[in-house]
Motif scaffolding. Structure first.
Motif, PDB file in Angstrom:
ATOM      1  N   PRO A  65      -5.122 -22.704   2.423  1.00  0.00           N
ATOM      2  CA  PRO A  65      -5.934 -21.660   1.786  1.00  0.00           C
ATOM      3  C   PRO A  65      -7.427 -21.943   1.950  1.00  0.00           C
ATOM      4  N   ILE A  66      -8.189 -20.880   2.119  1.00  0.00           N
ATOM      5  CA  ILE A  66      -9.636 -20.996   2.272  1.00  0.00           C
ATOM      6  C   ILE A  66     -10.318 -20.376   1.058  1.00  0.00           C
ATOM      7  N   SER A  67     -11.022 -21.207   0.328  1.00  0.00           N
ATOM      8  CA  SER A  67     -11.831 -20.747  -0.798  1.00  0.00           C
ATOM      9  C   SER A  67     -13.286 -20.740  -0.375  1.00  0.00           C
ATOM     10  N   GLY A  68     -14.096 -19.940  -1.065  1.00  0.00           N
ATOM     11  CA  GLY A  68     -15.523 -19.921  -0.799  1.00  0.00           C
ATOM     12  C   GLY A  68     -15.941 -19.092   0.397  1.00  0.00           C
ATOM     13  N   ALA A  69     -15.054 -18.248   0.891  1.00  0.00           N
ATOM     14  CA  ALA A  69     -15.402 -17.375   2.012  1.00  0.00           C
ATOM     15  C   ALA A  69     -16.086 -16.116   1.497  1.00  0.00           C
ATOM     16  N   VAL A  70     -16.822 -15.475   2.385  1.00  0.00           N
ATOM     17  CA  VAL A  70     -17.376 -14.149   2.123  1.00  0.00           C
ATOM     18  C   VAL A  70     -16.556 -13.187   2.968  1.00  0.00           C
ATOM     19  N   VAL A  71     -15.958 -12.198   2.322  1.00  0.00           N
ATOM     20  CA  VAL A  71     -15.121 -11.216   3.017  1.00  0.00           C
ATOM     21  C   VAL A  71     -15.782  -9.852   2.852  1.00  0.00           C
ATOM     22  N   ALA A  72     -16.178  -9.261   3.974  1.00  0.00           N
ATOM     23  CA  ALA A  72     -16.786  -7.933   3.966  1.00  0.00           C
ATOM     24  C   ALA A  72     -15.732  -6.927   4.420  1.00  0.00           C
ATOM     25  N   VAL A  73     -15.778  -5.732   3.843  1.00  0.00           N
ATOM     26  CA  VAL A  73     -14.753  -4.711   4.078  1.00  0.00           C
ATOM     27  C   VAL A  73     -15.392  -3.473   4.708  1.00  0.00           C
ATOM     28  N   ASP A  74     -14.745  -2.956   5.738  1.00  0.00           N
ATOM     29  CA  ASP A  74     -15.161  -1.709   6.373  1.00  0.00           C
ATOM     30  C   ASP A  74     -13.886  -1.020   6.844  1.00  0.00           C
ATOM     31  N   GLY A  75     -14.018   0.151   7.391  1.00  0.00           N
ATOM     32  CA  GLY A  75     -12.848   0.848   7.914  1.00  0.00           C
ATOM     33  C   GLY A  75     -13.108   2.321   8.050  1.00  0.00           C
ATOM     34  N   GLY A  76     -12.039   3.046   8.294  1.00  0.00           N
ATOM     35  CA  GLY A  76     -12.154   4.482   8.434  1.00  0.00           C
ATOM     36  C   GLY A  76     -10.987   5.057   9.202  1.00  0.00           C
ATOM     37  N   MET A  77     -11.178   6.276   9.673  1.00  0.00           N
ATOM     38  CA  MET A  77     -10.150   6.991  10.427  1.00  0.00           C
ATOM     39  C   MET A  77     -10.632   7.197  11.868  1.00  0.00           C
ATOM     40  N   PRO A  78     -10.114   6.417  12.798  1.00  0.00           N
ATOM     41  CA  PRO A  78     -10.544   6.575  14.187  1.00  0.00           C
ATOM     42  C   PRO A  78     -10.335   7.983  14.729  1.00  0.00           C
ATOM     43  N   ASP A  79      -9.245   8.643  14.358  1.00  0.00           N
ATOM     44  CA  ASP A  79      -8.976  10.004  14.843  1.00  0.00           C
ATOM     45  C   ASP A  79     -10.019  11.008  14.379  1.00  0.00           C
ATOM     46  N   HIS A  80     -10.635  10.750  13.242  1.00  0.00           N
ATOM     47  CA  HIS A  80     -11.563  11.715  12.641  1.00  0.00           C
ATOM     48  C   HIS A  80     -13.019  11.282  12.715  1.00  0.00           C
ATOM     49  N   ARG A  81     -13.264  10.087  13.230  1.00  0.00           N
ATOM     50  CA  ARG A  81     -14.626   9.554  13.378  1.00  0.00           C
ATOM     51  C   ARG A  81     -15.378   9.442  12.055  1.00  0.00           C
ATOM     52  N   HIS A  82     -14.673   9.051  11.005  1.00  0.00           N
ATOM     53  CA  HIS A  82     -15.387   8.819   9.743  1.00  0.00           C
ATOM     54  C   HIS A  82     -14.929   7.520   9.115  1.00  0.00           C
ATOM     55  N   GLY A  83     -15.806   6.986   8.295  1.00  0.00           N
ATOM     56  CA  GLY A  83     -15.523   5.739   7.609  1.00  0.00           C
ATOM     57  C   GLY A  83     -14.760   5.957   6.321  1.00  0.00           C
ATOM     58  N   LEU A  84     -14.739   4.921   5.529  1.00  0.00           N
ATOM     59  CA  LEU A  84     -14.093   4.997   4.222  1.00  0.00           C
ATOM     60  C   LEU A  84     -14.930   5.863   3.293  1.00  0.00           C
ATOM     61  N   PRO A  85     -14.297   6.594   2.372  1.00  0.00           N
ATOM     62  CA  PRO A  85     -15.052   7.432   1.441  1.00  0.00           C
ATOM     63  C   PRO A  85     -15.686   6.646   0.294  1.00  0.00           C
ATOM     64  N   THR A  86     -15.372   5.370   0.178  1.00  0.00           N
ATOM     65  CA  THR A  86     -15.932   4.513  -0.857  1.00  0.00           C
ATOM     66  C   THR A  86     -16.518   3.275  -0.186  1.00  0.00           C
ATOM     67  N   ALA A  87     -17.145   2.428  -0.964  1.00  0.00           N
ATOM     68  CA  ALA A  87     -17.720   1.176  -0.470  1.00  0.00           C
ATOM     69  C   ALA A  87     -16.993   0.000  -1.119  1.00  0.00           C
ATOM     70  N   PRO A  88     -15.765  -0.296  -0.658  1.00  0.00           N
ATOM     71  CA  PRO A  88     -14.997  -1.370  -1.288  1.00  0.00           C
ATOM     72  C   PRO A  88     -15.647  -2.736  -1.081  1.00  0.00           C
ATOM     73  N   ARG A  89     -15.389  -3.608  -2.034  1.00  0.00           N
ATOM     74  CA  ARG A  89     -15.923  -4.969  -1.976  1.00  0.00           C
ATOM     75  C   ARG A  89     -14.805  -5.965  -2.257  1.00  0.00           C
ATOM     76  N   ALA A  90     -14.887  -7.102  -1.576  1.00  0.00           N
ATOM     77  CA  ALA A  90     -13.919  -8.169  -1.776  1.00  0.00           C
ATOM     78  C   ALA A  90     -14.561  -9.290  -2.588  1.00  0.00           C
ATOM     79  N   ALA A  91     -13.758  -9.904  -3.453  1.00  0.00           N
ATOM     80  CA  ALA A  91     -14.227 -11.023  -4.269  1.00  0.00           C
ATOM     81  C   ALA A  91     -13.091 -12.025  -4.436  1.00  0.00           C
ATOM     82  N   ALA A  92     -13.469 -13.267  -4.602  1.00  0.00           N
ATOM     83  CA  ALA A  92     -12.480 -14.316  -4.858  1.00  0.00           C
ATOM     84  C   ALA A  92     -11.846 -14.094  -6.221  1.00  0.00           C
ATOM     85  N   THR A  93     -10.571 -14.465  -6.338  1.00  0.00           N
ATOM     86  CA  THR A  93      -9.870 -14.309  -7.616  1.00  0.00           C
ATOM     87  C   THR A  93      -9.919 -15.569  -8.467  1.00  0.00           C
ATOM     88  N   GLY A  94     -10.253 -16.688  -7.850  1.00  0.00           N
ATOM     89  CA  GLY A  94     -10.230 -17.968  -8.560  1.00  0.00           C
ATOM     90  C   GLY A  94      -9.109 -18.861  -8.070  1.00  0.00           C
TER      91      GLY A  94
END
Length: 134
Positions: A65-94
């Motif tokens: 397991p890797i603790s202390g990482a920074v995880v950035a989130v992106d994505g979207g729909m390639p067929d429609h050429r748009h990104g995610l409708p929200t700005a999700p964020r990742a965080a460590a759970t402990g």
């Protein structure tokens, strides 16, 4: 820092036709083999039109397991050429290697990609892309 990591590692790709052999695995090795990443929605079935969370399990190539990482989130729909409708964020759970993505929303059925950029505690970076068909 997460925004800079996303900008440097992820780009918006032009529209793509969905490949016939689309890999829909939710447990993948990152693009350069530095990390193994497993994701899972906290809701089954994966909801449309609702904000929800995903669990992320991050390990090194040897399964530690890797603790202390920074995880950035992106994505979207390639067929429609748009990104995610929200700005999700990742965080460590402990718990070692466990992270949670909050604020994720899929606004319509179809092929979505979820892209994670990982910067480990040692500074090494890698990306992984998951395909979801909802």
């Amino acid at each position: 820092m997460a925004a800079a990591l996303l900008t440097s590692l992820l780009t918006v790709s032009p529209a793509l036709a969905r490949p016939a052999n689309l890999d829909r695995s939710l447990d993948r090795v990152s693009d350069h083999g530095l990390y193994r990443v497993r994701i899972q929605s906290t809701r089954t079935p994966i909801p449309l039109w609702r904000v929800h969370q995903w669990n992320v399990r991050l390990t090194d190539a040897g399964g530690q397991p890797i603790s202390g990482a920074v995880v950035a989130v992106d994505g979207g729909m390639p067929d429609h050429r748009h990104g995610l409708p929200t700005a999700p964020r990742a965080a460590a759970t402990g718990a070692a290697g466990d992270y949670v993505i909050k604020g994720l929303k899929f606004s319509m059925p179809g092929w979505w990609v979820l892209k994670l950029a990982v910067k480990g505690p040692d500074g090494r970076t890698d990306t992984v892309t998951f395909n979801l068909v909802l």
